[in-house]
Design an enzyme around this catalytic site. Structure first.
Site, PDB file in Angstrom:
ATOM      1  N   HIS A 128       0.878  -1.174   0.000  1.00  0.00           N
ATOM      2  CA  HIS A 128       0.000   0.000   0.000  1.00  0.00           C
ATOM      3  C   HIS A 128       0.919   1.229   0.000  1.00  0.00           C
ATOM      4  CE1 HIS A 128      -2.782   2.916   1.884  1.00  0.00           C
ATOM      5  NE2 HIS A 128      -3.767   2.136   1.484  1.00  0.00           N
ATOM      6  N   ASP A 205       2.979  -4.648   7.860  1.00  0.00           N
ATOM      7  CA  ASP A 205       1.774  -3.830   7.744  1.00  0.00           C
ATOM      8  C   ASP A 205       0.576  -4.767   7.905  1.00  0.00           C
ATOM      9  OD1 ASP A 205      -0.511  -2.606   6.846  1.00  0.00           O
ATOM     10  OD2 ASP A 205       0.379  -1.784   5.009  1.00  0.00           O
ATOM     11  N   GLN A 208      -4.647  -5.093   6.960  1.00  0.00           N
ATOM     12  CA  GLN A 208      -5.690  -5.960   6.392  1.00  0.00           C
ATOM     13  C   GLN A 208      -5.730  -7.341   7.029  1.00  0.00           C
ATOM     14  OE1 GLN A 208      -8.005  -4.953   4.365  1.00  0.00           O
ATOM     15  NE2 GLN A 208      -7.142  -3.010   3.715  1.00  0.00           N
ATOM     16  N   LYS A 231     -10.501  -0.385  10.513  1.00  0.00           N
ATOM     17  CA  LYS A 231     -10.690  -1.533   9.614  1.00  0.00           C
ATOM     18  C   LYS A 231     -11.138  -2.772  10.383  1.00  0.00           C
ATOM     19  CE  LYS A 231      -7.247   0.037   6.259  1.00  0.00           C
ATOM     20  NZ  LYS A 231      -8.061   0.529   5.157  1.00  0.00           N
ATOM     21  N   CYS A 369      -4.717   2.675  -3.582  1.00  0.00           N
ATOM     22  CA  CYS A 369      -3.454   3.154  -2.987  1.00  0.00           C
ATOM     23  C   CYS A 369      -2.336   2.151  -3.244  1.00  0.00           C
ATOM     24  CB  CYS A 369      -3.592   3.403  -1.491  1.00  0.00           C
ATOM     25  SG  CYS A 369      -4.774   4.675  -1.107  1.00  0.00           S
TER      26      CYS A 369
HETATM   27  N1  PLP Z   1      -1.905  -0.679   4.663  1.00  0.00           N
HETATM   28  C1  PLP Z   1      -2.866  -1.336   4.035  1.00  0.00           C
HETATM   29  C2  PLP Z   1      -2.597  -2.711   3.533  1.00  0.00           C
HETATM   30  C3  PLP Z   1      -4.120  -0.765   3.841  1.00  0.00           C
HETATM   31  O1  PLP Z   1      -5.074  -1.429   3.197  1.00  0.00           O
HETATM   32  C4  PLP Z   1      -4.343   0.541   4.331  1.00  0.00           C
HETATM   33  C5  PLP Z   1      -5.633   1.214   4.119  1.00  0.00           C
HETATM   34  O2  PLP Z   1      -6.369   0.913   3.218  1.00  0.00           O
HETATM   35  C6  PLP Z   1      -3.309   1.192   5.004  1.00  0.00           C
HETATM   36  C7  PLP Z   1      -2.107   0.555   5.146  1.00  0.00           C
HETATM   37  C8  PLP Z   1      -3.485   2.559   5.551  1.00  0.00           C
HETATM   38  O3  PLP Z   1      -4.320   2.532   6.654  1.00  0.00           O
HETATM   39  P1  PLP Z   1      -4.818   3.879   7.342  1.00  0.00           P
HETATM   40  O4  PLP Z   1      -5.409   4.706   6.228  1.00  0.00           O
HETATM   41  O5  PLP Z   1      -5.834   3.423   8.322  1.00  0.00           O
HETATM   42  O6  PLP Z   1      -3.645   4.537   7.955  1.00  0.00           O
END
Ligand code: PLP
Length: 411
Positions: A128, A205, A208, A231, A369
């Protein structure tokens, strides 16, 4: 498996839905954009209002009853998170605004302190943007090089040649646990092993993965783990950075201000203990407390139940969607969460999402993203349906029907 059998074996998603006021207020809504954010159960919403209505006050400073109550509730959420991810030590848990801020904290604090020209930061092509940009920025600042593990056609990581990527120069490896585009669940234990063999740290990360699977950071043996409350049915504005305590202890502060200090003089300052050293200013108190309530809700259902149920949803959705003429599904890893990215031949993903919206079905269309993945797939965007515990097989039927009608409209 039919809805009834799932109901008997696991739980009744239709009943679960009753816990979510948004579905009461939007009875026709089919919400399939859970990878983006999730809906909130009544218990989480009530926790937020209860805080504001009964004991709203700043934490860690008031010498009066409601402030002490707020501090205790905030810190209790830290204990819940510690247990939820198997951290073992509550000092490992820093509350942030979300995954994005957690990763920026590591890149700036740990990266700013430890990276130098000649070092390598290893990430993957599957990340992401929030696990790409902070590393691009810090590499630019420190002179370190950014390297990428490539992805295979099926949406898995190409780990066939680890020596090519995991080297003595590699100082940190940053990897997505579950892809928000493909749903692929990456082999973190294997990656941690390769990284630690060359002396590199690992950041995972978990934005998800944490909402959908049992996560145990001690078993994963990762050094950093980041995720977001919104999430996993919690409020927006709250996330977590887990760090092994000895690593966190050695890191310089990220943000400066109130709360994170021990002593301030005009000549210089000293820092609070971890984790508070990394929680400058007034935190998102209500959201952190509400997040604790979301964890309670997940625990009540049971994480294995959630994973098992979502696996059934995924299997059913894959079977249904495969029958849509002209569909192209991206990401066919064996180990995969309940996320399906796809395109319909000759129909722009935004048109697909727009038509589905007219049937009350909310899916995502865009680059998610993850523009480097889009480039790899040679598309500008994809559609994405992502599921959670309140989704039903009937809703998947509606999605398939909506897609079938969309195809008919364009042909
Ligand atoms: N990492 C992953 C895999 C994501 O899907 C997302 C958000 O869609 C993020 C990071 C970023 O999360 P946040 O916007 O809650 O900081």
């Amino acid at each position: 498996m039919s809805e009834n059998v799932i109901q008997q074996k696991l739980f009744d998603a239709k009943k679960i839905k009753e816990d979510f006021p948004i579905f009461r207020n939007n009875p026709d809504l089919v919400f399939l954009d859970n990878a983006s954010t999730t809906q909130k159960p009544q218990s989480v919403i009530d926790t937020l209002s209860h805080y504001y209505e009964n004991y709203n006050s700043n934490i860690h400073r008031g010498i009066y009853q409601i402030a002490e109550k707020a501090t205790a509730a905030y810190e209790k959420s830290r204990d819940k998170v510690t247990k939820f991810i198997g951290a073992g030590d509550r000092r490992s848990i820093v509350f942030t605004k979300g995954t994005t801020e957690s990763i920026n904290l590591v890149a700036n604090s740990w990266g700013g302190q430890n990276l130098k020209p000649g070092d390598e930061v290893l990430i993957t092509e599957m990340e992401h943007h929030s696990n790409i940009i902070p590393w691009q920025l810090i590499c630019e600042r420190t002179g370190a090089d950014l390297k990428y593990i490539p992805i295979n056609e099926d949406g898995t990581l190409d780990l066939s040649n680890p020596d090519k990527y995991f080297k003595n120069k590699t100082k940190i490896v940053c990897v997505i646990h579950q892809s928000n585009v493909f749903g692929t669940v990456n082999p973190i234990t294997e990656i941690v092993k390769y990284a630690h063999e060359v002396g590199a740290l690992v950041l995972v990360d978990g934005a998800q993965s944490t909402p959908h699977h049992r996560v145990n950071v001690t078993e994963l043996n990762c050094d950093f783990f980041a995720f977001s409350g919104h999430k996993m049915m919690g409020p927006t504005g709250v996330g977590v950075l887990y760090t092994k305590p000895e690593i966190l202890e050695a890191m310089n502060p990220f943000l400066g201000g109130g709360e994170m200090i021990r002593k301030v003089t005009l000549e210089g300052s000293t820092w609070n203990d971890i984790p508070w050293k990394f929680e400058a200013g007034t935190p998102n108190i209500a959201q952190v407390i509400g997040f604790g309530s979301a964890i309670d809700y997940i625990n009540k259902i049971g994480r294995d139940t959630i994973t098992d149920y979502e696996n059934e949803l995924l299997k059913y959705a894959q079977e249904k969607l495969q029958t849509i003429p002209g569909i192209n599904i991206y990401g066919t890893a064996k180990d995969k969460g309940a996320v399906i990215s796809f395109n319909l031949e000759n129909i722009h993903p935004h048109d697909v999402a727009h038509i589905l919206d007219t049937y009350g079905i909310a899916i995502r269309a865009g680059h998610h993203c993850a523009q480097p993945i889009m480039k790899k797939l040679n598309v500008a965007a994809t559609n994405r349906a992502s599921f959670y515990i309140y989704n039903t097989l009937a809703e998947i039927d509606q999605l398939a029907e909506g897609l079938r009608k969309t195809v008919e409209l364009f042909n």
